[in-house]
Design an enzyme around this catalytic site. Structure first.
Site, PDB file in Angstrom:
ATOM      1  CG  ASN A  98       6.712   7.568  -3.013  1.00 33.53           C
ATOM      2  OD1 ASN A  98       5.990   7.525  -3.994  1.00 33.53           O
ATOM      3  ND2 ASN A  98       7.649   6.683  -2.779  1.00 33.53           N
ATOM      4  NE  ARG A 103       7.964   5.023 -10.707  1.00 37.65           N
ATOM      5  CZ  ARG A 103       7.630   4.254  -9.688  1.00 37.65           C
ATOM      6  NH1 ARG A 103       6.492   3.572  -9.710  1.00 37.65           N
ATOM      7  NH2 ARG A 103       8.404   4.166  -8.621  1.00 37.65           N
ATOM      8  CG  ASP A 104       5.745   5.552  -6.511  1.00 33.64           C
ATOM      9  OD1 ASP A 104       4.523   5.312  -6.458  1.00 33.64           O
ATOM     10  OD2 ASP A 104       6.571   4.974  -5.785  1.00 33.64           O
ATOM     11  CB  CYS A 140       2.154   0.461  -6.299  1.00 39.10           C
ATOM     12  SG  CYS A 140       2.229  -0.863  -7.499  1.00 39.10           S
ATOM     13  CG  HIS A 156      10.649   3.830  -2.848  1.00 36.43           C
ATOM     14  ND1 HIS A 156      10.756   4.351  -4.128  1.00 36.43           N
ATOM     15  CD2 HIS A 156       9.328   3.551  -2.693  1.00 36.43           C
ATOM     16  CE1 HIS A 156       9.560   4.374  -4.707  1.00 36.43           C
ATOM     17  NE2 HIS A 156       8.676   3.898  -3.855  1.00 36.43           N
ATOM     18  CG  HIS A 190       4.799   4.123  -0.831  1.00 38.00           C
ATOM     19  ND1 HIS A 190       4.016   4.774  -1.746  1.00 38.00           N
ATOM     20  CD2 HIS A 190       5.811   3.558  -1.526  1.00 38.00           C
ATOM     21  CE1 HIS A 190       4.531   4.592  -2.965  1.00 38.00           C
ATOM     22  NE2 HIS A 190       5.615   3.857  -2.857  1.00 38.00           N
TER      23      HIS A 190
HETATM   24  P1  HMG Z   1       2.364  -9.358 -19.287  1.00 36.56           P
HETATM   25  O1  HMG Z   1       0.950  -9.217 -19.689  1.00 36.56           O
HETATM   26  O2  HMG Z   1       2.777 -10.568 -18.524  1.00 36.56           O
HETATM   27  O3  HMG Z   1       3.340  -9.178 -20.552  1.00 36.56           O
HETATM   28  O4  HMG Z   1       2.776  -8.063 -18.451  1.00 36.56           O
HETATM   29  P2  HMG Z   1       3.559 -10.023 -21.846  1.00 36.56           P
HETATM   30  O5  HMG Z   1       5.035 -10.061 -22.086  1.00 36.56           O
HETATM   31  O6  HMG Z   1       2.799 -11.320 -21.767  1.00 36.56           O
HETATM   32  O7  HMG Z   1       2.869  -9.088 -22.967  1.00 36.56           O
HETATM   33  C1  HMG Z   1       1.483  -8.823 -22.978  1.00 36.56           C
HETATM   34  C2  HMG Z   1       1.246  -7.548 -23.772  1.00 36.56           C
HETATM   35  O8  HMG Z   1       1.895  -6.431 -23.135  1.00 36.56           O
HETATM   36  C3  HMG Z   1       1.800  -7.596 -25.195  1.00 36.56           C
HETATM   37  O9  HMG Z   1       0.973  -6.756 -26.002  1.00 36.56           O
HETATM   38  C4  HMG Z   1       3.139  -6.923 -25.045  1.00 36.56           C
HETATM   39  O10 HMG Z   1       3.616  -6.358 -26.234  1.00 36.56           O
HETATM   40  C5  HMG Z   1       2.823  -5.825 -24.044  1.00 36.56           C
HETATM   41  P3  HMG Z   1      -0.227  -7.354 -26.889  1.00 36.56           P
HETATM   42  O11 HMG Z   1       0.446  -8.352 -27.777  1.00 36.56           O
HETATM   43  O12 HMG Z   1      -1.197  -7.981 -25.928  1.00 36.56           O
HETATM   44  O13 HMG Z   1      -0.781  -6.133 -27.576  1.00 36.56           O
HETATM   45  N1  HMG Z   1       4.002  -5.400 -23.270  1.00 36.56           N
HETATM   46  C6  HMG Z   1       4.413  -4.126 -23.174  1.00 36.56           C
HETATM   47  N2  HMG Z   1       3.937  -2.971 -23.668  1.00 36.56           N
HETATM   48  C7  HMG Z   1       4.619  -1.841 -23.352  1.00 36.56           C
HETATM   49  N3  HMG Z   1       5.711  -1.809 -22.583  1.00 36.56           N
HETATM   50  C8  HMG Z   1       6.215  -2.948 -22.084  1.00 36.56           C
HETATM   51  C9  HMG Z   1       5.558  -4.152 -22.361  1.00 36.56           C
HETATM   52  N4  HMG Z   1       5.795  -5.447 -22.006  1.00 36.56           N
HETATM   53  C10 HMG Z   1       4.837  -6.176 -22.561  1.00 36.56           C
HETATM   54  N5  HMG Z   1       7.309  -2.895 -21.306  1.00 36.56           N
HETATM   55  C11 HMG Z   1       4.342  -6.447 -17.653  1.00 36.56           C
HETATM   56  C12 HMG Z   1       4.079  -7.932 -17.904  1.00 36.56           C
HETATM   57  C13 HMG Z   1       5.593  -6.358 -16.815  1.00 36.56           C
HETATM   58  C14 HMG Z   1       4.549  -5.747 -18.989  1.00 36.56           C
HETATM   59  C15 HMG Z   1       3.096  -5.858 -16.922  1.00 36.56           C
HETATM   60  O14 HMG Z   1       2.812  -6.652 -15.808  1.00 36.56           O
HETATM   61  C16 HMG Z   1       3.311  -4.436 -16.488  1.00 36.56           C
HETATM   62  O15 HMG Z   1       3.409  -3.532 -17.315  1.00 36.56           O
HETATM   63  N6  HMG Z   1       3.416  -4.203 -15.170  1.00 36.56           N
HETATM   64  C17 HMG Z   1       3.742  -2.886 -14.674  1.00 36.56           C
HETATM   65  C18 HMG Z   1       3.144  -2.654 -13.351  1.00 36.56           C
HETATM   66  C19 HMG Z   1       3.602  -1.309 -12.856  1.00 36.56           C
HETATM   67  O16 HMG Z   1       4.002  -0.436 -13.583  1.00 36.56           O
HETATM   68  N7  HMG Z   1       3.507  -1.136 -11.514  1.00 36.56           N
HETATM   69  C20 HMG Z   1       3.894   0.102 -10.895  1.00 36.56           C
HETATM   70  C21 HMG Z   1       5.374   0.323 -10.862  1.00 36.56           C
HETATM   71  S1  HMG Z   1       6.187  -0.579  -9.557  1.00 36.56           S
HETATM   72  C22 HMG Z   1       5.958   0.411  -8.158  1.00 36.56           C
HETATM   73  O17 HMG Z   1       5.247   1.383  -8.192  1.00 36.56           O
HETATM   74  C23 HMG Z   1       6.742   0.066  -6.928  1.00 36.56           C
HETATM   75  C24 HMG Z   1       7.933   1.007  -6.681  1.00 36.56           C
HETATM   76  O18 HMG Z   1       7.513   2.349  -6.548  1.00 36.56           O
HETATM   77  C25 HMG Z   1       8.654   0.579  -5.400  1.00 36.56           C
HETATM   78  C26 HMG Z   1       7.680   0.392  -4.233  1.00 36.56           C
HETATM   79  O19 HMG Z   1       7.089   1.382  -3.771  1.00 36.56           O
HETATM   80  O20 HMG Z   1       7.536  -0.755  -3.850  1.00 36.56           O
HETATM   81  C27 HMG Z   1       8.950   0.941  -7.817  1.00 36.56           C
HETATM   82 MG    MG Z   2       6.703   3.209  -4.749  1.00 36.07          MG
END
Ligand code: HMG
Ligand code: MG
Length: 302
Positions: free
Chosen positions: A249, A15-16, A240, A207, A209
């Site tokens: 990481n 995933r990450d 990310c 966690h 990086h």
């Molecule tokens: P948004 O644009 O604000 O969402 O995104 P919305 O609710 O306004 O919806 C917009 C569109 O997205 C719609 O589709 C929804 O259906 C769709 P449209 O009508 O335009 O066709 N949608 C989705 N589709 C699939 N799955 C969903 C979903 N939700 C809405 N779950 C949202 C908000 C949270 C969805 C967006 O900002 C997003 O997907 N962000 C993810 C970012 C991400 O994955 N970042 C990496 C992971 S975090 C990380 O790596 C850190 C970590 O490792 C810890 C660390 O190291 O710090 C965990």
């Molecule tokens: Mg991370």
């Protein structure tokens, strides 16, 4: 010093690790990576995320990947779910644990999940409730607990505040994440201390990086506090997409080498893990980011 005698590692590589790759990694490769990780003895694997494919295209094959994994009993398969839409899609894939992911920094919360910290908690609350009602474990990832790519240093009080919000909505355990890998041991310890006001040591994981090369030192600092759950990525993959400049990481191979060298059990076969790291690095056509992986591979060739 009283170190734990056993450590549990969650490999977040599928995933990450892969979410940040520009080239599409086919589902079959991701599935093979998960299989290799479990064959190496990993008991927790973060497989994929149910986020918007517009935001993170690499994770668009989440359903296919989850369906393709031949599960081993005793292994926990987790997935990220930022909202109810993601949770509902994930539910059909029967994850053992879902991960809601928030941040101790307002700016990062906006960039990563397009909402404020308070709004994110409002979104997570029904996800956590639904998961727990379905008997699914819930983890909370806390990003930017030391530094933020947009706000700079983050005070421990902000970490404490986020941990309290996570605890209040029923999150069972949390990850203290150094998203940009800028933390150093004492600062990481302060973030963990702030979290300890709301979660006990058995429910806190590190966690880290490794952008600035501090992740192993930070791991040791967390171990000294009694933390015994950590996340790491095979071959040091990761980053990310919304934390520009942050690298992967800490490599799982490097953490395992550190722990085994200290007489701490992990249940992981380092050689098989290095093979898993080699498998994914070969696919990505670059050398592994694991120092231990490189050293062992060089030794094997000698
Ligand atoms: P948004 O644009 O604000 O969402 O995104 P919305 O609710 O306004 O919806 C917009 C569109 O997205 C719609 O589709 C929804 O259906 C769709 P449209 O009508 O335009 O066709 N949608 C989705 N589709 C699939 N799955 C969903 C979903 N939700 C809405 N779950 C949202 C908000 C949270 C969805 C967006 O900002 C997003 O997907 N962000 C993810 C970012 C991400 O994955 N970042 C990496 C992971 S975090 C990380 O790596 C850190 C970590 O490792 C810890 C660390 O190291 O710090 C965990
Ligand atoms: Mg991370």
């Amino acid at each position: 010093m009283n170190y734990p005698s056993r450590v549990k590692l969650v490999d977040v590589g599928p995933r990450d690790g892969l979410q940040n790759e520009k080239q599409t990694v086919p589902a079959a490769v991701k599935i093979e990576l998960v299989h290799r990780l479990q064959a190496a003895g990993l008991k927790e694997i973060e497989v994929t995320s149910f986020v918007s494919p517009k935001w993170v295209p690499q994770m668009a094959d989440n359903v296919e990947v989850m369906a393709g994994v031949t599960r081993q009993s005793g292994v926990r398969y987790s997935v990220l779910t930022p909202n109810l839409k993601g949770f509902e899609a994930a539910l059909a894939c029967q994850p053992d644990e879902i991960v809601v992911f928030g941040a101790a920094s307002e700016a990062f919360s906006q960039k990563n999940i397009n909402c404020s910290i308070a709004e994110s908690i409002e979104r997570f609350a029904p996800v956590v409730a639904a998961a727990r009602a379905a008997g699914i474990n819930v983890r909370g990832a806390m990003s930017c607990t030391v530094g933020c790519p947009y706000e700079g240093d983050i005070a421990p009080e902000r970490v404490g505040m986020l941990a309290r919000l996570m605890a209040d909505i029923g999150v069972q355990r949390v990850d203290v994440a150094d998203t940009i890998g800028a933390g150093t041991p004492l600062r990481v310890q302060r973030a963990i201390e702030a979290t300890l006001a709301h979660f006990d040591i058995d429910h806190i994981s590190g966690h880290f990086h490794d952008t600035y090369g501090q992740a192993l030192s930070n791991t040791l600092a967390a171990l000294q506090m009694g933390v015994w759950n950590f996340q790491s990525s095979v071959a040091g993959l990761g980053g990310c997409p919304y934390a520009k400049g942050a690298t992967g990481n800490v490599a799982t191979e490097d953490v395992v080498y550190l722990l085994h060298g200290m007489g701490i059990e992990t249940g992981i076969d380092l050689d098989k893990l290095i093979d898993a790291g080699q498998f994914i690095s070969d696919f990505l056509q670059r050398p592994t980011n694991s120092r231990v992986g490189k050293a062992v591979l060089n030794k094997r060739c000698a």
